[in-house]
Structure formats: structure tokens, C-alpha cells
Motif scaffolding. Structure first.
Motif, PDB file in Angstrom:
ATOM      1  N   LEU A   1     -16.061 -28.719 -18.778  1.00  0.00           N
ATOM      2  CA  LEU A   1     -16.890 -30.069 -19.113  1.00  0.00           C
ATOM      3  C   LEU A   1     -16.979 -30.468 -20.587  1.00  0.00           C
ATOM      4  CD1 LEU A   1     -19.907 -29.130 -16.851  1.00  0.00           C
ATOM      5  CD2 LEU A   1     -18.323 -30.712 -16.431  1.00  0.00           C
ATOM      6  N   LYS A   2     -16.866 -29.548 -21.504  1.00  0.00           N
ATOM      7  CA  LYS A   2     -16.583 -29.790 -23.053  1.00  0.00           C
ATOM      8  C   LYS A   2     -15.078 -30.192 -23.167  1.00  0.00           C
ATOM      9  CE  LYS A   2     -20.472 -27.188 -24.676  1.00  0.00           C
ATOM     10  NZ  LYS A   2     -20.753 -25.986 -25.504  1.00  0.00           N
ATOM     11  N   GLY A   3     -14.359 -30.131 -22.234  1.00  0.00           N
ATOM     12  CA  GLY A   3     -12.900 -30.629 -22.629  1.00  0.00           C
ATOM     13  C   GLY A   3     -11.980 -29.499 -23.350  1.00  0.00           C
ATOM     14  N   GLN A   4     -12.259 -28.294 -23.098  1.00  0.00           N
ATOM     15  CA  GLN A   4     -11.777 -27.235 -23.648  1.00  0.00           C
ATOM     16  C   GLN A   4     -10.745 -26.590 -22.724  1.00  0.00           C
ATOM     17  OE1 GLN A   4     -14.603 -24.587 -25.101  1.00  0.00           O
ATOM     18  NE2 GLN A   4     -15.416 -26.038 -26.545  1.00  0.00           N
ATOM     19  N   LEU A   5     -10.495 -26.952 -21.536  1.00  0.00           N
ATOM     20  CA  LEU A   5      -9.617 -26.745 -20.539  1.00  0.00           C
ATOM     21  C   LEU A   5      -8.870 -27.793 -19.895  1.00  0.00           C
ATOM     22  CD1 LEU A   5     -11.630 -23.842 -18.213  1.00  0.00           C
ATOM     23  CD2 LEU A   5      -9.608 -23.357 -19.883  1.00  0.00           C
ATOM     24  N   ASP A   6      -7.887 -28.374 -20.775  1.00  0.00           N
ATOM     25  CA  ASP A   6      -7.477 -29.650 -20.229  1.00  0.00           C
ATOM     26  C   ASP A   6      -5.902 -29.488 -19.670  1.00  0.00           C
ATOM     27  OD1 ASP A   6      -6.305 -28.734 -22.704  1.00  0.00           O
ATOM     28  OD2 ASP A   6      -6.290 -30.628 -23.693  1.00  0.00           O
ATOM     29  N   ALA A   7      -5.428 -28.354 -19.853  1.00  0.00           N
ATOM     30  CA  ALA A   7      -4.213 -28.146 -19.254  1.00  0.00           C
ATOM     31  C   ALA A   7      -4.172 -27.762 -17.861  1.00  0.00           C
ATOM     32  CB  ALA A   7      -3.386 -26.601 -20.125  1.00  0.00           C
ATOM     33  N   PRO A   8      -3.549 -28.587 -17.059  1.00  0.00           N
ATOM     34  CA  PRO A   8      -3.409 -28.590 -15.523  1.00  0.00           C
ATOM     35  C   PRO A   8      -3.427 -26.888 -15.046  1.00  0.00           C
ATOM     36  CG  PRO A   8      -2.187 -30.452 -16.127  1.00  0.00           C
ATOM     37  CD  PRO A   8      -2.346 -29.472 -17.527  1.00  0.00           C
ATOM     38  N   GLU A   9      -2.218 -26.328 -15.876  1.00  0.00           N
ATOM     39  CA  GLU A   9      -2.444 -24.918 -15.095  1.00  0.00           C
ATOM     40  C   GLU A   9      -3.493 -24.002 -15.442  1.00  0.00           C
ATOM     41  OE1 GLU A   9      -0.389 -25.099 -19.386  1.00  0.00           O
ATOM     42  OE2 GLU A   9      -0.327 -26.355 -17.486  1.00  0.00           O
ATOM     43  N   LEU A  10      -4.410 -24.178 -16.396  1.00  0.00           N
ATOM     44  CA  LEU A  10      -5.465 -23.586 -16.924  1.00  0.00           C
ATOM     45  C   LEU A  10      -6.604 -23.904 -15.568  1.00  0.00           C
ATOM     46  CD1 LEU A  10      -5.979 -23.627 -20.487  1.00  0.00           C
ATOM     47  CD2 LEU A  10      -5.049 -21.747 -19.196  1.00  0.00           C
ATOM     48  N   LEU A  11      -6.782 -25.263 -15.285  1.00  0.00           N
ATOM     49  CA  LEU A  11      -7.604 -25.743 -14.235  1.00  0.00           C
ATOM     50  C   LEU A  11      -7.205 -25.104 -12.774  1.00  0.00           C
ATOM     51  CD1 LEU A  11      -8.092 -29.396 -15.088  1.00  0.00           C
ATOM     52  CD2 LEU A  11      -9.760 -27.747 -15.368  1.00  0.00           C
ATOM     53  N   GLU A  12      -5.758 -25.324 -12.468  1.00  0.00           N
ATOM     54  CA  GLU A  12      -5.574 -24.730 -11.269  1.00  0.00           C
ATOM     55  C   GLU A  12      -5.687 -22.976 -11.058  1.00  0.00           C
ATOM     56  OE1 GLU A  12      -4.457 -25.959  -8.524  1.00  0.00           O
ATOM     57  OE2 GLU A  12      -4.489 -28.075  -9.423  1.00  0.00           O
ATOM     58  N   GLU A  13      -5.549 -22.281 -12.238  1.00  0.00           N
ATOM     59  CA  GLU A  13      -5.975 -20.945 -12.251  1.00  0.00           C
ATOM     60  C   GLU A  13      -7.332 -20.712 -12.009  1.00  0.00           C
ATOM     61  OE1 GLU A  13      -5.579 -17.213 -15.292  1.00  0.00           O
ATOM     62  OE2 GLU A  13      -4.391 -19.106 -15.526  1.00  0.00           O
ATOM     63  N   MET A  14      -8.174 -21.710 -12.733  1.00  0.00           N
ATOM     64  CA  MET A  14      -9.717 -21.597 -12.507  1.00  0.00           C
ATOM     65  C   MET A  14     -10.147 -21.811 -11.055  1.00  0.00           C
ATOM     66  SD  MET A  14     -12.700 -23.345 -14.456  1.00  0.00           S
ATOM     67  CE  MET A  14     -12.527 -25.020 -13.712  1.00  0.00           C
ATOM     68  N   PHE A  15      -9.398 -22.750 -10.504  1.00  0.00           N
ATOM     69  CA  PHE A  15     -10.084 -23.239  -9.121  1.00  0.00           C
ATOM     70  C   PHE A  15      -9.491 -21.994  -8.239  1.00  0.00           C
ATOM     71  CE2 PHE A  15      -9.196 -28.012 -10.344  1.00  0.00           C
ATOM     72  CZ  PHE A  15     -10.300 -28.125 -10.918  1.00  0.00           C
ATOM     73  N   SER A  16      -8.462 -21.499  -8.536  1.00  0.00           N
ATOM     74  CA  SER A  16      -7.837 -20.497  -7.638  1.00  0.00           C
ATOM     75  C   SER A  16      -8.832 -18.921  -7.690  1.00  0.00           C
ATOM     76  CB  SER A  16      -6.605 -20.101  -7.921  1.00  0.00           C
ATOM     77  OG  SER A  16      -6.052 -18.929  -6.770  1.00  0.00           O
ATOM     78  N   ALA A  17      -9.094 -18.910  -8.857  1.00  0.00           N
ATOM     79  CA  ALA A  17     -10.105 -17.809  -9.115  1.00  0.00           C
ATOM     80  C   ALA A  17     -11.495 -17.744  -8.562  1.00  0.00           C
ATOM     81  CB  ALA A  17     -10.009 -17.338 -10.766  1.00  0.00           C
ATOM     82  N   TYR A  18     -12.068 -18.880  -8.646  1.00  0.00           N
ATOM     83  CA  TYR A  18     -13.408 -19.040  -8.105  1.00  0.00           C
ATOM     84  C   TYR A  18     -13.505 -19.601  -6.856  1.00  0.00           C
ATOM     85  CZ  TYR A  18     -14.223 -18.080 -12.972  1.00  0.00           C
ATOM     86  OH  TYR A  18     -13.982 -17.327 -14.370  1.00  0.00           O
ATOM     87  N   GLY A  19     -12.238 -19.977  -6.058  1.00  0.00           N
ATOM     88  CA  GLY A  19     -12.518 -20.409  -4.835  1.00  0.00           C
ATOM     89  C   GLY A  19     -12.881 -21.986  -4.819  1.00  0.00           C
ATOM     90  N   ILE A  20     -12.530 -22.857  -5.824  1.00  0.00           N
ATOM     91  CA  ILE A  20     -13.309 -24.350  -5.961  1.00  0.00           C
ATOM     92  C   ILE A  20     -12.206 -25.059  -5.252  1.00  0.00           C
ATOM     93  CG2 ILE A  20     -13.606 -26.086  -7.486  1.00  0.00           C
ATOM     94  CD1 ILE A  20     -14.331 -23.952  -9.443  1.00  0.00           C
ATOM     95  N   ARG A  21     -12.746 -25.924  -4.192  1.00  0.00           N
ATOM     96  CA  ARG A  21     -12.314 -26.751  -3.283  1.00  0.00           C
ATOM     97  C   ARG A  21     -12.658 -28.002  -3.378  1.00  0.00           C
ATOM     98  NH1 ARG A  21      -9.408 -23.083  -3.710  1.00  0.00           N
ATOM     99  NH2 ARG A  21      -8.313 -21.968  -2.393  1.00  0.00           N
ATOM    100  N   PHE A  22     -12.065 -29.325  -3.623  1.00  0.00           N
ATOM    101  CA  PHE A  22     -12.711 -30.631  -3.437  1.00  0.00           C
ATOM    102  C   PHE A  22     -12.246 -31.299  -2.252  1.00  0.00           C
ATOM    103  CE2 PHE A  22     -12.284 -29.665  -7.911  1.00  0.00           C
ATOM    104  CZ  PHE A  22     -13.401 -29.464  -8.462  1.00  0.00           C
ATOM    105  N   VAL A  23     -13.202 -32.340  -1.813  1.00  0.00           N
ATOM    106  CA  VAL A  23     -12.843 -32.815  -0.559  1.00  0.00           C
ATOM    107  C   VAL A  23     -12.097 -34.482  -0.719  1.00  0.00           C
ATOM    108  CG1 VAL A  23     -14.792 -31.709   0.731  1.00  0.00           C
ATOM    109  CG2 VAL A  23     -15.174 -33.757  -0.435  1.00  0.00           C
ATOM    110  N   SER A  24     -12.378 -34.803  -1.930  1.00  0.00           N
ATOM    111  CA  SER A  24     -11.772 -36.155  -2.434  1.00  0.00           C
ATOM    112  C   SER A  24     -11.283 -36.355  -3.922  1.00  0.00           C
ATOM    113  CB  SER A  24     -12.832 -37.088  -1.911  1.00  0.00           C
ATOM    114  OG  SER A  24     -13.834 -37.061  -2.988  1.00  0.00           O
ATOM    115  N   GLU A  25     -10.948 -37.322  -4.428  1.00  0.00           N
ATOM    116  CA  GLU A  25     -10.466 -37.454  -5.664  1.00  0.00           C
ATOM    117  C   GLU A  25     -11.502 -38.429  -6.291  1.00  0.00           C
ATOM    118  OE1 GLU A  25      -7.962 -36.270  -7.166  1.00  0.00           O
ATOM    119  OE2 GLU A  25      -7.493 -35.248  -5.579  1.00  0.00           O
ATOM    120  N   CYS A  26     -12.658 -38.388  -5.696  1.00  0.00           N
ATOM    121  CA  CYS A  26     -14.005 -39.100  -6.428  1.00  0.00           C
ATOM    122  C   CYS A  26     -14.863 -38.029  -7.039  1.00  0.00           C
ATOM    123  CB  CYS A  26     -14.422 -40.031  -5.481  1.00  0.00           C
ATOM    124  SG  CYS A  26     -15.447 -41.257  -6.118  1.00  0.00           S
TER     125      CYS A  26
END
Length: 296
Positions: free
Chosen positions: A160-185
């Protein structure tokens, strides 16, 4: 020997007279004892059904006793030998079966740090060791769960503070915590508790603030989850929600979040009287724009 009704010896294996009288042998067959030349004799006889002759066998009682003693001694010796062999074999088999169990107990004692108490049996010791291991596993799992929750909260705060702006870091975080989104909004909704307005003594101030955050976090999460996929976290002294759902256009979007905020304020104000402020960002069409939504 063979004796007829007239007491005549018809046949005999010995020439020595035995002094037996036919009339003394009244029964059809039987056994009796007599003395002959100072020696105890056992007489066994039976009667012919045709001629009424007596078939008599005279054996020294000593000989019978010797045979009996021999058979008895042989039986006892066999029994004793069987007991010795059976006992030895039983001991061998028990040791063979117990050695793996002993190794298991020693291994448990070494790796689990438990001492085998002779007051209990081996299987009860193993049962206690399993229970001890299970409790330790549960404690470790609870610690890991807490650590994972803290790590997730920390990573979401950095995002949220903008310290994880690299796409690969976000994908790694989503995978680690099982985060899934239902849309692009996406939206970000933030709540701030007016801690100074909370009426509490110094001794309970921290507990009051903690309780207030818990109430608002759970209540807002429940209300938002009725329409959206929601991820909650705390950022500094704020409670933030990453809201994901279908796009709402124009006044409909604004009105929807106004109604949510009103519902929360009415419920929390009526039941808990917790003073708070809230704000919501504009809709973002990209997951990488969430830090921007938080700044808003």
C-alpha cells in the motif's frame, strides 16, 4: 497260568505253585494282591465265557512299581525338558520382539527429550510421546500461523505504501498468501479511529484502542464482504481494506460507498460509540495502481 473250576492248573509258565484257589476269584475279572514267598504279588485275572476257566497273570508288585516309576520319571523329565525348551524359546522370542520396541523407546526419549518411567508400560509411554509431539506440533503451527499473519500484514503495508512495485514481487506475495481477485477493478477504503475521543483511563487506554480497532475491522469486513472481495490490514494507525469487485460507474459508485459508510457509522455508533473517520479512493483498473488508491 490257566485254572479250571476244579482248581486244576491247566497251563503255567512256572513250575512253582502259586497257591491260588479258583473259589477265591469270584468276579468275572479283577485285580488283587497277595504275598508269595515274602514278596508282594499283583494278580490280574479274567474268566472265559465258554469254559469258565480263569486266565491269571501274576506279576511282582515291585516290577509294576518300577515300570510305573520309570514311566512317571520319563513323563516328568519330558515335562521338565519341555518347560525348559519352551521357556528358553519364549524368552528368545520375547527379546526378539521387544528389542525393536526398546529401540523405539530409546529413540523417542532421545529425540523428544522424554524419560521412560518404569511405573508405566511401554505402550503408554509411546502414547504420551505421541500426545506430546502432537501438542508441540500444534504450538509450532500456531506460531507459524501468527508469523505468517504478521508477514502478510507487513507485506500488505509495504504494498500500500508503494514499496512493492515490482510485478514479480507482487506475484510472489499473491502466491504465498493465496490472494485471488475476481476482477480488474479496485478500491482502497481506510478507517481512522479518533483515539483522543475514546474515554478511557491510562491503564486501559491501549486495550480500549485495540478493542475499537478489532470491532471496526471485523464489522467493516463483514459489511464490505457482502458485495466485494476484501483484504484487510493495518497501516500505521489506520485500518485499510483493499476492495475488489465489479466496476460501478459514476454516481452509483459514490452512492454505494456512501451507503456502506452510513451503515457502518449507524451500527458502530449505536452499539459501541466508537468515533472514527473513513475515506474511499476512486476506482482503479490496475492492481499496480493500488498504492496510488491508498494515497488518495
Amino acid at each position: 497260568l490257566l485254572l479250571d473250576e476244579r482248581n486244576r492248573v491247566l497251563a503255567s509258565t512256572t513250575k512253582e505253585p502259586m497257591g491260588l484257589v479258583y473259589g477265591d476269584l469270584q468276579a468275572k475279572e479283577g485285580i488283587l494282591h497277595m504275598e508269595h514267598n515274602g514278596q508282594s504279588m499283583t494278580v490280574a485275572y479274567t474268566t472265559s465265557t465258554i469254559t469258565n476257566w480263569k486266565y491269571i497273570s501274576v506279576i511282582p508288585t515291585k516290577a509294576i512299581r518300577e515300570k510305573s516309576d520309570y514311566v512317571r520319571n520319563l513323563t516328568l523329565s519330558g515335562l521338565l525338558l519341555s518347560l525348559l525348551l519352551g521357556g528358553g524359546l519364549t524368552f528368545f522370542l520375547i527379546r526378539k520382539q521387544y528389542n525393536p520396541l526398546k529401540s523405539l523407546i530409546n529413540g523417542i526419549g532421545k529425540f523428544e527429550g522424554l524419560m521412560f518411567d518404569r511405573k508405566i508400560n511401554e505402550f503408554e509411554f509411546i502414547q504420551r510421546a505421541i500426545q506430546h509431539s502432537y501438542r508441540e506440533k500444534e504450538a509450532i503451527a500456531q506460531i507459524v500461523k501468527q508469523q505468517k499473519s504478521l508477514l502478510k500484514s507487513n507485506d500488505l503495508t509495504r504494498w500500500l505504501k508503494g514499496q512493492l512495485d515490482a510485478p514479480e514481487l507482487l506475484e510472489e506475495m499473491f502466491s504465498a498468501y493465496g490472494i485471488r481477485f475476481v476482477s480488474e477493478c479496485f478500491w482502497v477504503m481506510v478507517f481512522y479511529i479518533d483515539e483522543k475521543a475514546l474515554i478511557a483511563s491510562d491503564s486501559t487506554y491501549k486495550d480500549e484502542v485495540k478493542l475499537a480497532r478489532f470491532i471496526i475491522s471485523n464489522t467493516a469486513l463483514e459489511v464490505l464482504s457482502e458485495q466485494f472481495e476484501v483484504i484487510a490490514t493495518e497501516v500505521d494507525d489506520r485500518i485499510a481494506f483493499i476492495v475488489n469487485g465489479q466496476e460501478l460507474r459514476g454516481e452509483r459508485e459514490k452512492e454505494n460507498f456512501v451507503q456502506i459508510e452510513k451503515k457502518l457509522r449507524t451500527f458502530i455508533g449505536t452499539n459501541y460509540r466508537i468515533p472514527f473517520k473513513s475515506s474511499v479512493s476512486q476506482a482503479k483498473k490496475d492492481v499496480h495502481a493500488i498504492p496510488e488508491a491508498y494515497k488518495e
